[in-house]
Write an enzyme that holds these catalytic residues in place. Structure first.
Site, PDB file in Angstrom:
ATOM      1  N   TYR A 141      38.340  36.331  40.621  1.00 26.75           N
ATOM      2  CA  TYR A 141      38.679  35.199  41.702  1.00 26.75           C
ATOM      3  C   TYR A 141      38.263  35.692  43.392  1.00 26.75           C
ATOM      4  CZ  TYR A 141      42.067  33.550  45.312  1.00 26.75           C
ATOM      5  OH  TYR A 141      42.476  32.922  46.338  1.00 26.75           O
ATOM      6  N   ASP A 243      31.729  41.211  46.613  1.00 26.74           N
ATOM      7  CA  ASP A 243      32.764  40.657  47.032  1.00 26.74           C
ATOM      8  C   ASP A 243      34.192  42.265  47.555  1.00 26.74           C
ATOM      9  OD1 ASP A 243      35.383  39.942  48.286  1.00 26.74           O
ATOM     10  OD2 ASP A 243      35.610  38.203  46.357  1.00 26.74           O
ATOM     11  N   LYS A 270      41.341  41.716  53.717  1.00 30.21           N
ATOM     12  CA  LYS A 270      42.711  42.422  53.596  1.00 30.21           C
ATOM     13  C   LYS A 270      42.788  43.817  54.584  1.00 30.21           C
ATOM     14  CE  LYS A 270      43.106  40.396  49.459  1.00 30.21           C
ATOM     15  NZ  LYS A 270      44.058  39.821  48.983  1.00 30.21           N
TER      16      LYS A 270
HETATM   17  C1  LIG Z   1      37.979  39.894  45.605  1.00 33.47           C
HETATM   18  C2  LIG Z   1      38.759  38.670  47.149  1.00 33.47           C
HETATM   19  N1  LIG Z   1      37.754  37.941  48.035  1.00 33.47           N
HETATM   20  C3  LIG Z   1      38.144  36.643  48.228  1.00 33.47           C
HETATM   21  C4  LIG Z   1      39.977  37.234  48.874  1.00 33.47           C
HETATM   22  C5  LIG Z   1      40.177  35.813  49.487  1.00 33.47           C
HETATM   23  O1  LIG Z   1      40.989  36.349  50.450  1.00 33.47           O
HETATM   24  P1  LIG Z   1      42.138  35.245  51.627  1.00 33.47           P
HETATM   25  O2  LIG Z   1      42.770  35.176  50.288  1.00 33.47           O
HETATM   26  O3  LIG Z   1      42.059  36.435  52.566  1.00 33.47           O
HETATM   27  O4  LIG Z   1      41.187  34.112  51.923  1.00 33.47           O
HETATM   28  C6  LIG Z   1      40.280  37.588  47.723  1.00 33.47           C
HETATM   29  C7  LIG Z   1      41.791  37.199  48.195  1.00 33.47           C
HETATM   30  O5  LIG Z   1      42.850  38.041  47.183  1.00 33.47           O
HETATM   31  C8  LIG Z   1      40.128  38.197  46.749  1.00 33.47           C
HETATM   32  O6  LIG Z   1      40.635  39.103  45.575  1.00 33.47           O
END
Ligand SMILES: Cc1ncc(COP(=O)(O)O)c(C=O)c1O
Length: 441
Positions: A141, A243, A270
């Site tokens: 994700y 990521d 986060k």
């Molecule tokens: C690995 C990863 N990338 C991107 C995101 C997306 O972040 P946001 O919810 O702040 O858009 C998340 C969200 O849980 C994530 O876990």
């Protein structure tokens, strides 16, 4: 069980939201629990019950709720103004802290969410390489950007062969062209990843890789896999984007450093916002210069009304300053203690569960063998029912355990808190042995 106040509030919400909520990630069974406040490691619902919070707004709140330095920073900033069109010193302070901590990072761009960070990192890789496509991991994700959403879910009916996984559609109407621009790789499959990256290198801008993708199982990467991805990508001038939106909380230098990965670009989010909306793209200047708009049109224009808003900047800096190496070490010890305690209960009872995760993150799987990739971690209907029951049991015992049992710890948690979590797990095994037996065959 859900209290009467949450039940009636949900009825009210259903009149203005199609499904009663405004984000798909809200947990419901079938009614969500409405919260009124949180303090430290605990939250309270509007029916007056307290819960140990193992969700932390999906791993964001590494200091738990109402962390005093964040409150002070945000209140002070509000007295000076919420946001401006001009830059503020606050953004430099957070950027300096992150550039110092994240290996190989010269400069940063701030945005407002992790999804936006992923989107701009992918665009930056395109602008730098002149190629349109990406490779990503099956089941991983990365938020809401069409290309990053490909193959974020799926099962045996859709995922295709092991040698050449399908690009699985995330929603009806997602353009076919997007699917054709994403190469799906299996996690911990070094040969397959190297082969698919090499085959598609002429059109790949980047490999988008979360070193321990939570939704794909929160499984540790093998050294072989990371090496195969890094070496093949480097050989073909394909960038590697780590990521770390979720997994940056794994240590002072982040998760790539933990596993020896040296990416070209990072995405963060986060925890770096201290509980306020944030995202960031970071890397060395050679690549980050695609954003350079000083006196010219940049290779990649990037703005955003709320990018680098001072409230997120000061909240993030306050949260991050309080995370020195010793704090990460304590969190890791707490995590090890919890993972080991749960594993000890599993071993003592021969229950069909395994635990994955590292540092302040863990995930319980209704499996006998530790999954190596997404395909091993996907649950059968019986296993899914057991996990649903597990979340219910935890809530009854005063612990908010996210469905799927992907949990995180926070700095206000104590050994007594995590011992309680292990005890609740033990009581679940005891109470639901008949249902659990169904999945162990
Ligand atoms: C690995 C990863 N990338 C991107 C995101 C997306 O972040 P946001 O919810 O702040 O858009 C998340 C969200 O849980 C994530 O876990």
């Amino acid at each position: 069980m859900i209290g009467t106040n949450s039940l009636s509030t949900f009825e009210r919400a259903k009149r203005v939201f199609v499904d009663g909520t405004t984000r798909v990630t809200v947990e419901r069974d079938p009614t969500p629990r409405y919260l009124s406040n949180g303090t430290g490691a605990y939250v309270h619902d509007i029916d007056g019950r307290a819960f140990l919070d193992l969700n932390g707004n999906y791993t964001t709140l590494i200091h738990g709720h109402r962390f005093a330095p964040v409150i002070d920073a945000v209140v002070n900033q509000m007295q000076s103004g919420a946001c401006f069109a001009n830059p503020t010193v606050a953004e430099i302070e957070l950027a300096e802290l992150l550039c110092k901590r994240v290996p190989g990072v010269d400069s940063i761009r701030f945005v407002s969410t992790g999804s936006e960070a992923v989107m701009f990192a992918v665009k930056a890789a395109r602008a730098f390489t002149g190629r349109p496509c990406i490779a990503k991991i099956e089941g991983a994700y990365h938020g809401a950007y069409d290309w990053a959403e490909v193959s974020q879910a799926g099962g045996p009916d859709s995922w295709g062969s092991a040698e050449r996984p399908n690009s699985v559609r995330s929603y009806k109407g997602q353009p076919e062209s997007v699917l054709s621009e994403v190469v799906t790789l299996r996690f911990n499959d070094p040969e397959g990843a190297a082969r698919l990256i090499a085959e598609n290198a002429h059109r790949l801008a980047a490999v988008l890789l979360d070193p321990m993708p939570s939704r794909a199982g929160l499984i540790s990467p093998t050294a072989d896999f990371l090496e195969a991805v890094s070496k093949t990508a480097a050989k073909h001038q394909v960038l590697v984007i780590a990521d770390e939106v979720l997994n940056f909380r794994q240590g002072y230098h982040g998760v790539s450093a933990r596993f020896g990965l040296q990416p070209d670009l990072y995405t963060l989010g986060k925890i770096i916002g201290g509980g306020l909306p944030i995202g960031a793209i970071a890397g060395r200047n050679e690549i980050m210069s695609v954003f350079d708009a000083a006196g010219k049109r940049p290779a990649l224009p990037q703005g955003g009304t709320f990018s680098a808003n001072p409230l997120s900047m000061v909240a993030g800096a306050a949260a991050m300053r309080a995370l020195d190496p010793s704090v990460f070490e304590r969190l890791e010890q707490l995590g090890d203690h919890l993972r080991n305690s749960i594993r000890a209960h599993i071993a003592a009872t021969s229950a069909p569960f395994v635990v994955t995760g590292a540092a302040s993150l863990l995930r319980i799987h209704p499996k006998r063998r530790t999954p190596q990739e997404f395909r091993d971690a996907v649950t059968t209907p019986d296993e899914t029912n057991v996990m649903r029951e597990m979340s219910r049991h935890f809530a009854e015992q005063g612990v908010l355990l996210p469905f799927g049992a992907a949990a995180c710890l926070s700095t206000p948690m104590t050994k007594a808190d995590v011992d309680m979590v292990a005890d609740v797990f033990a009581s679940f095994i005891e109470k639901h042995s008949t249902q659990i037996e169904k999945i162990s065959s």
